[in-house]
Design a protein around this motif. Structure first.
Motif, PDB file in Angstrom:
ATOM      1  N   SER A  73       0.858  -1.190   0.000  1.00 15.99           N
ATOM      2  CA  SER A  73       0.000   0.000   0.000  1.00 15.99           C
ATOM      3  C   SER A  73       0.886   1.229   0.000  1.00 15.99           C
ATOM      4  O   SER A  73       1.973   1.235   0.556  1.00 15.99           O
ATOM      5  N   SER A  80      -0.380   4.283   5.598  1.00  9.34           N
ATOM      6  CA  SER A  80      -1.014   3.660   4.441  1.00  9.34           C
ATOM      7  C   SER A  80      -2.123   4.552   3.908  1.00  9.34           C
ATOM      8  O   SER A  80      -2.846   5.174   4.661  1.00  9.34           O
ATOM      9  N   GLY A  82      -4.275   3.152   1.675  1.00  2.00           N
ATOM     10  CA  GLY A  82      -5.314   2.221   1.273  1.00  2.00           C
ATOM     11  C   GLY A  82      -5.286   1.922  -0.209  1.00  2.00           C
ATOM     12  O   GLY A  82      -6.048   1.106  -0.694  1.00  2.00           O
ATOM     13  N   VAL A  83      -4.408   2.608  -0.969  1.00  2.00           N
ATOM     14  CA  VAL A  83      -4.221   2.303  -2.381  1.00  2.00           C
ATOM     15  C   VAL A  83      -3.265   1.123  -2.453  1.00  2.00           C
ATOM     16  O   VAL A  83      -2.123   1.210  -2.036  1.00  2.00           O
ATOM     17  N   VAL A  84      -3.761   0.001  -2.972  1.00  5.19           N
ATOM     18  CA  VAL A  84      -3.033  -1.261  -2.868  1.00  5.19           C
ATOM     19  C   VAL A  84      -2.624  -1.774  -4.241  1.00  5.19           C
ATOM     20  O   VAL A  84      -3.376  -1.669  -5.209  1.00  5.19           O
ATOM     21  N   LEU A 110      -6.797  -0.508   6.394  1.00  4.05           N
ATOM     22  CA  LEU A 110      -7.075  -0.107   5.012  1.00  4.05           C
ATOM     23  C   LEU A 110      -6.658  -1.170   3.998  1.00  4.05           C
ATOM     24  O   LEU A 110      -7.438  -1.535   3.112  1.00  4.05           O
ATOM     25  N   THR A 111      -5.448  -1.675   4.126  1.00  3.67           N
ATOM     26  CA  THR A 111      -4.967  -2.678   3.178  1.00  3.67           C
ATOM     27  C   THR A 111      -5.760  -3.973   3.317  1.00  3.67           C
ATOM     28  O   THR A 111      -6.167  -4.573   2.321  1.00  3.67           O
ATOM     29  N   SER A 113      -8.809  -4.338   4.418  1.00  8.81           N
ATOM     30  CA  SER A 113     -10.156  -4.096   3.908  1.00  8.81           C
ATOM     31  C   SER A 113     -10.183  -4.274   2.392  1.00  8.81           C
ATOM     32  O   SER A 113     -11.089  -4.912   1.835  1.00  8.81           O
ATOM     33  N   TRP A 114      -9.177  -3.731   1.720  1.00  7.06           N
ATOM     34  CA  TRP A 114      -9.074  -3.885   0.272  1.00  7.06           C
ATOM     35  C   TRP A 114      -8.892  -5.354  -0.102  1.00  7.06           C
ATOM     36  O   TRP A 114      -9.544  -5.865  -1.016  1.00  7.06           O
ATOM     37  N   SER A 117     -12.084  -7.426   0.283  1.00  7.79           N
ATOM     38  CA  SER A 117     -12.990  -7.160  -0.829  1.00  7.79           C
ATOM     39  C   SER A 117     -12.519  -7.856  -2.108  1.00  7.79           C
ATOM     40  O   SER A 117     -13.316  -8.452  -2.844  1.00  7.79           O
ATOM     41  N   ASN A 118     -11.228  -7.790  -2.368  1.00  4.85           N
ATOM     42  CA  ASN A 118     -10.658  -8.417  -3.557  1.00  4.85           C
ATOM     43  C   ASN A 118     -10.891  -9.925  -3.538  1.00  4.85           C
ATOM     44  O   ASN A 118     -11.328 -10.508  -4.543  1.00  4.85           O
TER      45      ASN A 118
END
Length: 183
Positions: A73, A80, A82-84, A110-111, A113-114, A117-118
């Motif tokens: 991230s 972070s 949160g952009v992974v 943040l990471t 959570s991403w 979802s992925n």
């Protein structure tokens, strides 16, 4: 590596090795009960989760398969955004699988959570999280952690897979890194 080997680098030991092993064994009994008769895929998040993943896998009596992901991230400094970016993706198809993400620590969330979802978008039967450590005071998003080792204060910790500049991962316990090391 034992704490005495780097005593000037730590301000305190938060969690001893025997406490970690005891807690992981307790978590394994819960995991085995929840996944009895089901296929289980452990997904370790590199590099920090290596120690947790290895000890968790060895303690489980339930048959498992394992795979690894590496994500990065981006943000300013140590924060972070949160952009992974995926650095290493899974080799395993998740369709219809029961997935247990294995993490060393949850900071902002943040990471993770991403990542959650992925992985859910790939069609698994279920996705849950097992984390050794969580810093509730650092959380920026709410993450449902089904299997949690320990909540810890919002301090810079190393050991048991956690590092600073790729050092201290092999410390057998979790300790607070002295500020003079990273300042």
């Amino acid at each position: 590596m034992e704490p005495r080997d780097i005593e000037g680098d730590l301000t305190e030991i938060l969690i001893e090795e025997d406490q970690i092993r005891t807690r992981l064994a307790e978590l394994c009994r819960l995991i085995e009960a929840d996944y009895a008769g089901k296929d289980l895929l452990l997904v370790g998040v590199l590099k920090g989760a290596v120690m947790v993943m290895a000890d968790l896998a060895r303690e489980l009596v339930h048959p498992i398969t394992m795979d690894w992901m590496a994500v990065s991230s981006y943000g300013s400094g140590t924060q972070s955004s949160g952009v992974v970016r995926i650095l290493k993706d899974l080799d395993t198809d998740l369709l219809g699988r029961n997935v247990l993400i294995v993490e060393d620590i949850i900071d902002s969330g943040l990471t993770l959570s991403w990542l959650l979802s992925n992985l859910k978008s790939r069609g698994p039967e279920s996705v849950e999280i097992c984390a050794l450590l969580r810093k509730p005071d650092a959380a920026r998003v709410d993450i449902d952690v089904k299997y949690l080792g320990f909540d810890i204060p919002n301090q810079f910790v190393v050991g048991y897979g956690l590092d600073f500049d790729e050092r201290y991962r092999n410390l057998r316990s979790v300790g607070v890194l002295a500020p003079h090391i990273y300042s």
